[in-house]
Design a protein around this motif. Sequence first.
Motif, PDB file in Angstrom:
ATOM      1  N   PRO A 213       0.806  -1.226   0.000  1.00 23.69           N
ATOM      2  CA  PRO A 213       0.000   0.000   0.000  1.00 23.69           C
ATOM      3  C   PRO A 213       0.839   1.276   0.000  1.00 23.69           C
ATOM      4  O   PRO A 213       0.410   2.297  -0.548  1.00 23.69           O
ATOM      5  N   ASP A 214       2.024   1.248   0.595  1.00 22.84           N
ATOM      6  CA  ASP A 214       2.883   2.439   0.582  1.00 22.84           C
ATOM      7  C   ASP A 214       3.353   2.758  -0.835  1.00 22.84           C
ATOM      8  O   ASP A 214       3.424   3.922  -1.223  1.00 22.84           O
ATOM      9  N   LEU A 215       3.675   1.734  -1.613  1.00 24.34           N
ATOM     10  CA  LEU A 215       4.063   1.948  -3.008  1.00 24.34           C
ATOM     11  C   LEU A 215       2.867   2.418  -3.821  1.00 24.34           C
ATOM     12  O   LEU A 215       2.969   3.397  -4.577  1.00 24.34           O
ATOM     13  N   ARG A 216       1.748   1.757  -3.656  1.00 21.31           N
ATOM     14  CA  ARG A 216       0.542   2.102  -4.424  1.00 21.31           C
ATOM     15  C   ARG A 216       0.096   3.540  -4.170  1.00 21.31           C
ATOM     16  O   ARG A 216      -0.471   4.182  -5.051  1.00 21.31           O
ATOM     17  N   ARG A 217       0.391   4.036  -2.993  1.00 14.09           N
ATOM     18  CA  ARG A 217       0.002   5.406  -2.634  1.00 14.09           C
ATOM     19  C   ARG A 217       0.588   6.435  -3.600  1.00 14.09           C
ATOM     20  O   ARG A 217      -0.024   7.459  -3.878  1.00 14.09           O
ATOM     21  N   TRP A 218       1.780   6.160  -4.113  1.00 10.89           N
ATOM     22  CA  TRP A 218       2.478   7.141  -4.935  1.00 10.89           C
ATOM     23  C   TRP A 218       2.396   6.868  -6.434  1.00 10.89           C
ATOM     24  O   TRP A 218       2.803   7.707  -7.231  1.00 10.89           O
ATOM     25  N   LEU A 219       1.915   5.712  -6.829  1.00  8.61           N
ATOM     26  CA  LEU A 219       1.876   5.363  -8.248  1.00  8.61           C
ATOM     27  C   LEU A 219       0.557   5.768  -8.889  1.00  8.61           C
ATOM     28  O   LEU A 219      -0.488   5.752  -8.246  1.00  8.61           O
ATOM     29  N   THR A 220       0.606   6.081 -10.170  1.00  5.63           N
ATOM     30  CA  THR A 220      -0.624   6.423 -10.895  1.00  5.63           C
ATOM     31  C   THR A 220      -1.257   5.208 -11.542  1.00  5.63           C
ATOM     32  O   THR A 220      -2.412   5.251 -11.929  1.00  5.63           O
ATOM     33  N   SER A 221      -0.503   4.127 -11.670  1.00  3.67           N
ATOM     34  CA  SER A 221      -1.069   2.892 -12.197  1.00  3.67           C
ATOM     35  C   SER A 221      -0.716   1.758 -11.242  1.00  3.67           C
ATOM     36  O   SER A 221       0.322   1.780 -10.594  1.00  3.67           O
ATOM     37  N   VAL A 222      -1.597   0.782 -11.171  1.00 10.51           N
ATOM     38  CA  VAL A 222      -1.406  -0.328 -10.247  1.00 10.51           C
ATOM     39  C   VAL A 222      -1.383  -1.636 -11.029  1.00 10.51           C
ATOM     40  O   VAL A 222      -2.179  -1.835 -11.946  1.00 10.51           O
ATOM     41  N   ILE A 223      -0.480  -2.491 -10.652  1.00  8.31           N
ATOM     42  CA  ILE A 223      -0.385  -3.824 -11.245  1.00  8.31           C
ATOM     43  C   ILE A 223      -0.887  -4.798 -10.196  1.00  8.31           C
ATOM     44  O   ILE A 223      -0.253  -4.974  -9.150  1.00  8.31           O
ATOM     45  N   SER A 224      -2.029  -5.428 -10.464  1.00 11.71           N
ATOM     46  CA  SER A 224      -2.625  -6.294  -9.447  1.00 11.71           C
ATOM     47  C   SER A 224      -2.743  -7.757  -9.878  1.00 11.71           C
ATOM     48  O   SER A 224      -3.242  -8.571  -9.114  1.00 11.71           O
ATOM     49  N   SER A 225      -2.288  -8.096 -11.072  1.00 12.44           N
ATOM     50  CA  SER A 225      -2.387  -9.482 -11.528  1.00 12.44           C
ATOM     51  C   SER A 225      -1.241  -9.790 -12.485  1.00 12.44           C
ATOM     52  O   SER A 225      -0.566  -8.884 -12.992  1.00 12.44           O
ATOM     53  N   ASP A 226      -1.057 -11.079 -12.756  1.00 10.83           N
ATOM     54  CA  ASP A 226      -0.044 -11.485 -13.726  1.00 10.83           C
ATOM     55  C   ASP A 226      -0.339 -10.904 -15.108  1.00 10.83           C
ATOM     56  O   ASP A 226       0.576 -10.525 -15.840  1.00 10.83           O
ATOM     57  N   VAL A 227      -1.624 -10.822 -15.450  1.00  9.64           N
ATOM     58  CA  VAL A 227      -2.013 -10.252 -16.747  1.00  9.64           C
ATOM     59  C   VAL A 227      -1.599  -8.789 -16.815  1.00  9.64           C
ATOM     60  O   VAL A 227      -1.011  -8.337 -17.813  1.00  9.64           O
ATOM     61  N   ASP A 228      -1.878  -8.028 -15.734  1.00 13.17           N
ATOM     62  CA  ASP A 228      -1.452  -6.625 -15.684  1.00 13.17           C
ATOM     63  C   ASP A 228       0.064  -6.510 -15.818  1.00 13.17           C
ATOM     64  O   ASP A 228       0.575  -5.640 -16.532  1.00 13.17           O
TER      65      ASP A 228
ATOM     66  N   PRO B  10       1.504  22.674  -9.242  1.00 12.99           N
ATOM     67  CA  PRO B  10       0.131  22.472  -8.772  1.00 12.99           C
ATOM     68  C   PRO B  10      -0.350  21.058  -9.110  1.00 12.99           C
ATOM     69  O   PRO B  10       0.169  20.415 -10.027  1.00 12.99           O
ATOM     70  N   ALA B  11      -1.332  20.611  -8.369  1.00  8.33           N
ATOM     71  CA  ALA B  11      -1.937  19.305  -8.653  1.00  8.33           C
ATOM     72  C   ALA B  11      -2.505  19.308 -10.064  1.00  8.33           C
ATOM     73  O   ALA B  11      -2.974  20.338 -10.559  1.00  8.33           O
ATOM     74  N   GLN B  12      -2.460  18.127 -10.707  1.00 11.38           N
ATOM     75  CA  GLN B  12      -3.016  17.951 -12.050  1.00 11.38           C
ATOM     76  C   GLN B  12      -3.766  16.625 -12.095  1.00 11.38           C
ATOM     77  O   GLN B  12      -3.314  15.666 -12.719  1.00 11.38           O
ATOM     78  N   PRO B  13      -4.925  16.566 -11.409  1.00 16.71           N
ATOM     79  CA  PRO B  13      -5.682  15.305 -11.379  1.00 16.71           C
ATOM     80  C   PRO B  13      -6.117  14.901 -12.777  1.00 16.71           C
ATOM     81  O   PRO B  13      -6.284  15.757 -13.632  1.00 16.71           O
ATOM     82  N   PRO B  14      -6.282  13.645 -13.076  1.00 16.81           N
ATOM     83  CA  PRO B  14      -6.122  12.517 -12.157  1.00 16.81           C
ATOM     84  C   PRO B  14      -4.700  11.970 -12.109  1.00 16.81           C
ATOM     85  O   PRO B  14      -4.350  11.242 -11.198  1.00 16.81           O
ATOM     86  N   ALA B  15      -3.853  12.322 -13.079  1.00 17.62           N
ATOM     87  CA  ALA B  15      -2.506  11.758 -13.136  1.00 17.62           C
ATOM     88  C   ALA B  15      -1.656  12.170 -11.941  1.00 17.62           C
ATOM     89  O   ALA B  15      -0.874  11.383 -11.432  1.00 17.62           O
TER      90      ALA B  15
END
Length: 182
Positions: free
Chosen positions: A36-51, A164-169
Amino acid sequence: MSVQLSVGSTAALPALRLRPWQVDDVGSLVSAHRDPDLRRWLTSVISSDVDARRWIGSQHQGWADGSRFSFAVLEDGGEGFAAAVGHVTVKIGNDSSAEVGYWTAAEARGRGLASRALEAVVRWAFSEHSPIAVARLDLLHAVGNRASCRVAERCGFELEAVLPAQPPAFPTEGHLHVRPKS
């Protein structure tokens, strides 16, 4: 994609090897992205072998078209280089700069791995043997990511601006650090 970079061991730190991501890294990649600490800072998440396979394929495409040069970071565990425990990438921009980014798996944090790996990639990016022809490297991170700020400073990236923030990225304010080619 035959580029391999090495960082020698020290009295306190093991050697590192940096190489393009491979399909054999799928398990390491998925495992690192469960943190979760890594995911907090990333804009994309890899959650499966396919990903992970899809992501690795996009990294190979980046090498092939010269738009992104991504390295898996492996640490010498005493019996050779084990699973990937980090990532460093150089994304080519539209001008005379490129952007670097990195992450470290939870089990490898706090030992200088990110700084050592980033420095190796910076030296490669600015070398005459690199396909990258840029005058500077930019490093962006969320203002709250203090660890990334320390890595940037250790590797000679000067803080140039608060963005400045630039959501969503980029959902929060960010730091722009810059390191010119010397």
